[in-house]
Design a protein around this motif. Structure first.
Motif, mmCIF file in Angstrom:
data_model
loop_
_atom_site.group_PDB
_atom_site.id
_atom_site.type_symbol
_atom_site.label_atom_id
_atom_site.label_comp_id
_atom_site.label_asym_id
_atom_site.label_seq_id
_atom_site.Cartn_x
_atom_site.Cartn_y
_atom_site.Cartn_z
ATOM 1 N N THR A 143 30.587 39.290 -6.924
ATOM 2 C CA THR A 143 29.591 39.868 -6.019
ATOM 3 C C THR A 143 28.304 39.069 -6.117
ATOM 4 O O THR A 143 27.763 38.877 -7.206
ATOM 5 N N LEU A 144 27.819 38.610 -4.951
ATOM 6 C CA LEU A 144 26.538 37.894 -4.903
ATOM 7 C C LEU A 144 25.475 38.851 -4.406
ATOM 8 O O LEU A 144 25.649 39.474 -3.363
ATOM 9 N N THR A 145 24.356 38.981 -5.140
ATOM 10 C CA THR A 145 23.236 39.815 -4.678
ATOM 11 C C THR A 145 21.943 39.018 -4.810
ATOM 12 O O THR A 145 21.787 38.206 -5.722
ATOM 13 N N LEU A 146 21.005 39.294 -3.901
ATOM 14 C CA LEU A 146 19.684 38.664 -3.974
ATOM 15 C C LEU A 146 18.703 39.706 -4.517
ATOM 16 O O LEU A 146 18.609 40.817 -3.979
ATOM 17 N N SER A 147 17.977 39.367 -5.588
ATOM 18 C CA SER A 147 16.964 40.268 -6.132
ATOM 19 C C SER A 147 15.650 39.526 -6.184
ATOM 20 O O SER A 147 15.614 38.307 -6.051
ATOM 21 N N TRP A 148 14.572 40.284 -6.392
ATOM 22 C CA TRP A 148 13.289 39.612 -6.544
ATOM 23 C C TRP A 148 12.423 40.354 -7.522
ATOM 24 O O TRP A 148 12.587 41.539 -7.791
ATOM 25 N N ASN A 149 11.464 39.594 -8.058
ATOM 26 C CA ASN A 149 10.488 40.106 -8.996
ATOM 27 C C ASN A 149 9.149 40.080 -8.260
ATOM 28 O O ASN A 149 8.729 39.026 -7.798
ATOM 29 N N VAL A 150 8.512 41.252 -8.126
ATOM 30 C CA VAL A 150 7.253 41.322 -7.380
ATOM 31 C C VAL A 150 6.113 41.082 -8.357
ATOM 32 O O VAL A 150 5.959 41.819 -9.330
ATOM 33 N N VAL A 151 5.281 40.038 -8.130
ATOM 34 C CA VAL A 151 4.137 39.755 -8.998
ATOM 35 C C VAL A 151 2.891 40.307 -8.309
ATOM 36 O O VAL A 151 2.496 39.812 -7.267
#
Lengths: 180, 104
Positions: A143-151
Motif C-alpha cells: 500500500t502506497l500512501t502520501l503523508s505530510w508533516n505540517v511545520v
C-alpha cells in the motif's frame, strides 16, 4: 520611568509581552483544524530485483523499483500558521518474517508561497526500496500512501495522512540483468 | 562623548510620566489588535508583526523624547536657603525638612 533608558526598557518589554500573546492567539485560531486532503496516487511501472545488500545481515535482499504519479491539491492546508509542509510517500506491507514494514520512497518540501497544487507524473523513487529479506517477491498487497508533516509558525507539528491510497503487487520473478 | 549624551535633558515630571506610560501602552495594544485582525483576514502572520513594529516605532517617537506635553506640571521647589555657618549651628531642626532632594 524617569530616564530615557528606563522608559525604553518598559516600552520594549511591554511590546515583547504583547507579541507573545499575539503568537499564542495565532496558535489558538488554527490548533484544531483538520489538515487532511484527498490524494490521488497512480503507479505506472513496478520492477523487482534481488541484489547484494551491504547494509543488511544477509547476502541478497529484494530491491523494488516503483514509478508513480501523484496529484493532490494542498491549497486548503496553508493558513497563516503554516510555514511549510514536508511530504513523504510511504510503502506499507507485511511479509512472512515481519508483520509490518514501512519504507519511505520519496519526499518533498513545499514552502508557503510555492505552487501548492501537486501534479507529478512518472516520478521515480528517491530512496531505495530494500526489503529486510526476500519478502517482496510475489507480495500481493503493498500500500502506497502520501503523508505530510505540517511545520507551523507557532504550535504543534502534526503528522497527517492524506486520504487515498494505492495498492500494488510485485511480480513473481526477479528481473535479471539484461545482456547487451 | 558620553558626557554630551548625559547633558541632553530627558526628565519629565510625574504627571508626564504617567501620561507617557498610558500613551505607549494604548498605542501598542491598539496596533496589536489591528495587526491581529488584519493578519487573520489576509492569512499572513508576517503582516501582524509588521503592524506591531510600526506601533512600536510610533510609540517610541511619542514617548521617549521629553516633549513639552510631559512637562506641564513641574514640581514647585522651595526657595534655596542661603548657607552660612552661623545658621547651620543655630537651627539644626529645620534643615532636614528643607533639604533639597533632586531626582535625576
Amino acid at each position: 520611568m524617569n530616564t530615557v533608558l528606563s522608559r525604553a526598557n518598559s516600552l520594549f518589554a511591554f511590546s515583547l509581552s504583547v507579541m507573545a500573546a499575539l503568537t499564542f492567539g495565532c496558535f489558538i485560531t488554527t490548533a484544531f483544524k483538520d489538515r487532511s486532503v484527498p490524494v490521488d496516487i497512480h503507479v505506472s511501472k513496478v520492477m523487482l530485483k534481488n541484489v547484494d545488500d551491504f547494509t543488511g545481515p544477509r547476502e541478497r535482499s529484494d530491491l523494488g523499483f516503483v514509478t508513480f504519479d501523484l496529484s493532490a491539491n494542498l491549497q486548503p492546508i496553508f493558513d497563516w500558521n503554516v510555514k511549510e509542509l514536508f511530504l513523504y510517500l510511504t510503502a506499507e506491507y507485511s511479509t512472512k518474517s515481519n508483520a509490518l514494514n514501512q519504507v519511505v520512497l520519496w519526499d518533498k518540501i513545499v514552502l508557503r508561497g510555492d505552487n501548492n497544487k501537486l501534479n507529478l507524473k512518472e516520478v521515480k523513487s528517491k530512496y531505495f526500496f530494500f526489503d529486510d529479506g526476500n519478502g517482496l517477491r510475489a507480495n500481493k498487497n503493498i500500500t502506497l500512501t502520501l503523508s505530510w508533516n505540517v511545520v507551523p509558525n507557532a504550535g504543534i507539528l502534526p503528522l497527517v495522512m492524506g486520504s487515498g491510497h494505492k495498492s500494488l503487487a510485485f511480480p513473481e520473478s526477479y528481473e535479471t540483468a539484461k545482456s547487451y | 562623548m558620553l558626557s554630551m549624551f548625559k547633558s541632553i535633558p530627558t526628565h519629565m515630571d510625574y504627571k508626564g510620566q504617567k501620561l507617557a506610560e498610558q500613551i505607549f501602552q494604548g498605542i501598542i495594544l491598539v496596533s496589536a489588535v489591528i495587526g491581529f485582525i488584519y493578519g487573520l483576514f489576509i492569512q499572513q502572520f508576517g503582516w501582524t508583526v509588521y503592524i506591531m513594529l510600526a506601533g512600536f516605532t510610533v510609540s517610541c517617537l511619542l514617548t521617549l523624547p521629553p516633549w513639552p506635553m510631559y512637562r506641564k506640571n513641574p514640581l514647585s521647589w522651595q526657595p534655596a536657603m542661603p548657607e552660612t555657618p552661623g545658621e547651620n549651628r543655630e537651627k539644626p531642626q529645620e534643615n532636614p525638612s528643607q533639604k533639597k532632594k533632586k531626582h535625576k
